[in-house]
Enzyme design. Structure first.
Site, PDB file in Angstrom:
ATOM      1  N   CYS A 120     -57.850 -49.184  11.311  1.00  0.00           N
ATOM      2  CA  CYS A 120     -58.266 -47.945  11.529  1.00  0.00           C
ATOM      3  C   CYS A 120     -59.200 -47.506  12.779  1.00  0.00           C
ATOM      4  O   CYS A 120     -59.962 -48.437  12.976  1.00  0.00           O
ATOM      5  CB  CYS A 120     -59.081 -47.608  10.167  1.00  0.00           C
ATOM      6  N   ARG A 144     -63.331 -43.575  -1.182  1.00  0.00           N
ATOM      7  CA  ARG A 144     -64.262 -44.584  -0.678  1.00  0.00           C
ATOM      8  C   ARG A 144     -65.831 -44.417  -0.960  1.00  0.00           C
ATOM      9  O   ARG A 144     -66.346 -43.380  -0.494  1.00  0.00           O
ATOM     10  CB  ARG A 144     -64.006 -44.859   0.605  1.00  0.00           C
ATOM     11  N   CYS A 199     -74.717 -34.591  16.315  1.00  0.00           N
ATOM     12  CA  CYS A 199     -74.795 -34.714  14.920  1.00  0.00           C
ATOM     13  C   CYS A 199     -76.314 -35.156  14.158  1.00  0.00           C
ATOM     14  O   CYS A 199     -76.734 -36.156  14.603  1.00  0.00           O
ATOM     15  CB  CYS A 199     -73.676 -35.706  14.467  1.00  0.00           C
ATOM     16  N   CYS A 205     -57.782 -40.465   7.048  1.00  0.00           N
ATOM     17  CA  CYS A 205     -59.013 -40.736   6.403  1.00  0.00           C
ATOM     18  C   CYS A 205     -60.077 -39.739   6.615  1.00  0.00           C
ATOM     19  O   CYS A 205     -60.707 -39.580   7.975  1.00  0.00           O
ATOM     20  CB  CYS A 205     -59.427 -42.203   6.873  1.00  0.00           C
ATOM     21  N   CYS A 254     -61.858 -51.318  10.459  1.00  0.00           N
ATOM     22  CA  CYS A 254     -62.023 -50.059  10.974  1.00  0.00           C
ATOM     23  C   CYS A 254     -62.812 -50.062  12.242  1.00  0.00           C
ATOM     24  O   CYS A 254     -64.125 -50.739  12.130  1.00  0.00           O
ATOM     25  CB  CYS A 254     -62.572 -49.116   9.952  1.00  0.00           C
ATOM     26  N   CYS A 286     -77.038 -38.662  12.858  1.00  0.00           N
ATOM     27  CA  CYS A 286     -76.621 -40.071  13.392  1.00  0.00           C
ATOM     28  C   CYS A 286     -77.418 -40.546  14.483  1.00  0.00           C
ATOM     29  O   CYS A 286     -78.015 -39.741  15.420  1.00  0.00           O
ATOM     30  CB  CYS A 286     -75.270 -39.644  14.022  1.00  0.00           C
TER      31      CYS A 286
HETATM   32  N1  SAM Z   1     -68.007 -40.527  16.953  1.00  0.00           N
HETATM   33  C1  SAM Z   1     -67.006 -40.623  15.977  1.00  0.00           C
HETATM   34  C2  SAM Z   1     -67.073 -39.432  15.073  1.00  0.00           C
HETATM   35  O1  SAM Z   1     -68.089 -38.629  14.919  1.00  0.00           O
HETATM   36  O2  SAM Z   1     -66.069 -38.948  14.655  1.00  0.00           O
HETATM   37  C3  SAM Z   1     -66.848 -41.716  15.010  1.00  0.00           C
HETATM   38  C4  SAM Z   1     -68.210 -42.468  14.549  1.00  0.00           C
HETATM   39  S1  SAM Z   1     -68.914 -41.477  13.320  1.00  0.00           S
HETATM   40  C5  SAM Z   1     -70.622 -42.453  13.249  1.00  0.00           C
HETATM   41  C6  SAM Z   1     -68.399 -41.733  11.743  1.00  0.00           C
HETATM   42  C7  SAM Z   1     -69.043 -41.065  10.549  1.00  0.00           C
HETATM   43  O3  SAM Z   1     -69.876 -41.850  10.051  1.00  0.00           O
HETATM   44  C8  SAM Z   1     -69.386 -39.640  10.743  1.00  0.00           C
HETATM   45  O4  SAM Z   1     -68.352 -38.676  10.795  1.00  0.00           O
HETATM   46  C9  SAM Z   1     -70.235 -39.591   9.448  1.00  0.00           C
HETATM   47  O5  SAM Z   1     -69.706 -39.026   8.441  1.00  0.00           O
HETATM   48  C10 SAM Z   1     -70.666 -40.888   9.114  1.00  0.00           C
HETATM   49  N2  SAM Z   1     -72.066 -41.146   9.407  1.00  0.00           N
HETATM   50  C11 SAM Z   1     -72.760 -41.507  10.606  1.00  0.00           C
HETATM   51  N3  SAM Z   1     -74.238 -41.583  10.439  1.00  0.00           N
HETATM   52  C12 SAM Z   1     -74.383 -41.618   9.056  1.00  0.00           C
HETATM   53  C13 SAM Z   1     -75.293 -41.800   8.389  1.00  0.00           C
HETATM   54  N4  SAM Z   1     -76.657 -41.923   8.920  1.00  0.00           N
HETATM   55  N5  SAM Z   1     -75.401 -41.597   6.962  1.00  0.00           N
HETATM   56  C14 SAM Z   1     -74.180 -41.662   6.480  1.00  0.00           C
HETATM   57  N6  SAM Z   1     -72.898 -41.197   7.078  1.00  0.00           N
HETATM   58  C15 SAM Z   1     -73.042 -41.379   8.392  1.00  0.00           C
HETATM   59 FE1  SF4 Z   2     -71.672 -37.566  16.071  1.00  0.00          FE
HETATM   60 FE2  SF4 Z   2     -72.485 -40.035  15.954  1.00  0.00          FE
HETATM   61 FE3  SF4 Z   2     -69.982 -39.690  15.835  1.00  0.00          FE
HETATM   62 FE4  SF4 Z   2     -71.218 -39.286  17.995  1.00  0.00          FE
HETATM   63  S1  SF4 Z   2     -70.954 -41.045  17.071  1.00  0.00           S
HETATM   64  S2  SF4 Z   2     -69.693 -38.090  17.229  1.00  0.00           S
HETATM   65  S3  SF4 Z   2     -73.371 -38.433  17.362  1.00  0.00           S
HETATM   66  S4  SF4 Z   2     -71.214 -39.039  14.365  1.00  0.00           S
END
Ligand code: SAM
Ligand code: SF4
Ligand code: DTB
Length: 329
Positions: free
Chosen positions: A136, A268, A65, A196, A105, A68
């Site tokens: 959550c 949210r 991603c 969610c 969460c 991230c």
């Molecule tokens: N790994 C799991 C997943 O991807 O579903 C759960 C954690 S992931 C960090 C949850 C969400 O956080 C992502 O789907 C994204 O929408 C949001 N997110 C992550 N990094 C972000 C960032 N730098 N700015 C805004 N939203 C972010």
């Molecule tokens: Fe993607 Fe970050 Fe979630 Fe991993 S933790 S699946 S890199 S959003």
């Protein structure tokens, strides 16, 4: 009841892109007025739902991603951690409850949970529920069997964002597909866990991509109970570290459109509030946002301090939502 308010009471799942685009493109104040009418027909406009986030397993994620900090493929300097101990998670949840959060969460940087981790995850859900909070989890993709185990443990909500439009998805993530995301959402809904799901603005997507994302969410067989709209937090070392910021009015438009298309959902105002003025946040509430993450940290990124939020709520006359809970401890 006036005709327009009555119309606003009907939940629809057959939105066309053209209709959504036309709503979105209205003059700003017409859009905001309509959103506020819908909001007031379904919610107490002076109440806000407060959730608290905790990263129970940080970094080292195999997914790519591009937004991230936790992806092992991105160049952020985050060190990967192991899954947190159950007792520590419960102690953190208790603090959040005492500070006014009604939902806890828990997020893990996983592509999907390993079966060997499920027992600890289930214990966390039971423990947090035992505090009288809603639970959550966001753990990545789930098999149906794992989803049923989470349900049995008492999980209230599962967060799994679609993040952007179907057509822009592969520009942001290549290690899984939009269809994979929808499949997990379907498991969650079928298992009877509340959904969610939302997305991120500011990843280089077009305004039409944002509208398309909302059409996907609103046309799910049931509207998600909770729709997080995140403003990208540009994280150092990630491919999106230098992404162009979103026009704040465009962000507010997306909130308003989400409110109109999913009238009974909590929308949210999620990541990115540290970069927003109080006035910008108030405009998002006016557009129908009625939930946020409280506490100084999201998963890895900062969030406004609790005191600052409490002051803002007091200045706006906003009251935190409460949940029916039996508080055993
Ligand atoms: N790994 C799991 C997943 O991807 O579903 C759960 C954690 S992931 C960090 C949850 C969400 O956080 C992502 O789907 C994204 O929408 C949001 N997110 C992550 N990094 C972000 C960032 N730098 N700015 C805004 N939203 C972010
Ligand atoms: Fe993607 Fe970050 Fe979630 Fe991993 S933790 S699946 S890199 S959003
Ligand atoms: C969501 O939509 N936003 C939250 C939650 N769901 C899991 C996560 C925001 C993460 C912001 C970046 C970080 O803290 O690393």
């Amino acid at each position: 009841m006036p005709k327009d308010v009555k119309a606003a009471k009907t939940l629809r799942h057959d939105w066309t892109r053209a209709e959504a685009e036309a709503l979105y493109a209205q003059p700003f104040f017409d859009l905001l007025f309509q959103a506020q009418q819908v909001h007031r027909a379904h919610f107490d406009a002076n109440r806000i739902q407060l959730s608290r986030l905790l990263s129970i397993k940080t970094g080292g994620c195999p997914e790519d991603c591009s937004y991230c900090s936790q992806s092992a493929r991105n160049g952020s300097e985050l060190t990967a951690s192991k899954l947190m101990e159950v007792e520590r998670v419960i102690a953190e949840a208790r603090k959040a409850r005492d500070a006014g959060a009604t939902r806890y969460c828990m997020g893990a940087a996983w592509r999907s949970p390993k079966d060997r981790d499920m027992a600890a995850i289930e214990a966390m859900i039971r423990g947090v529920r035992g505090l009288g909070m809603e639970t959550c989890m966001t753990l990545g993709m789930l098999s149906f069997d794992q989803t049923l185990r989470l349900k049995d443990a008492g999980l209230d909500y599962y967060n799994h964002n679609v993040d952007t439009s179907e057509s822009y998805y592969s520009e942001v993530i290549t290690t899984r597909t939009f269809a994979d995301r929808l499949e997990t959402l379907d498991h969650v809904r079928t298992a009877g866990i509340k959904v969610c799901t939302g997305g991120i603005l500011g990843m280089g997507e077009s305004e039409l991509d944002r509208v398309d994302m909302l059409v996907t969410l609103a046309n799910l067989p049931e509207h998600p109970e909770s729709v997080p709209i995140n403003m990208l937090i540009p994280m150092e070392g990630t491919p999106l570290a230098k992404a162009r910021p979103v026009d704040p009015f465009d962000f507010v438009r997306v909130i308003a459109l989400a409110r109109i298309m999913m009238p009974e959902s909590h929308v949210r105002l999620s990541a990115g509030r540290t970069g927003m003025s109080d006035e910008m946040q108030a405009m998002c509430f006016l557009a129908g946002a009625n939930s946020l993450f409280m506490g100084d940290t999201l998963l890895t990124a900062p969030n406004p301090e609790e005191d600052k939020d409490m002051q803002l709520f007091a200045r706006l006359g906003l009251q935190p939502e409460t949940v029916e809970t039996s508080r055993p401890e």
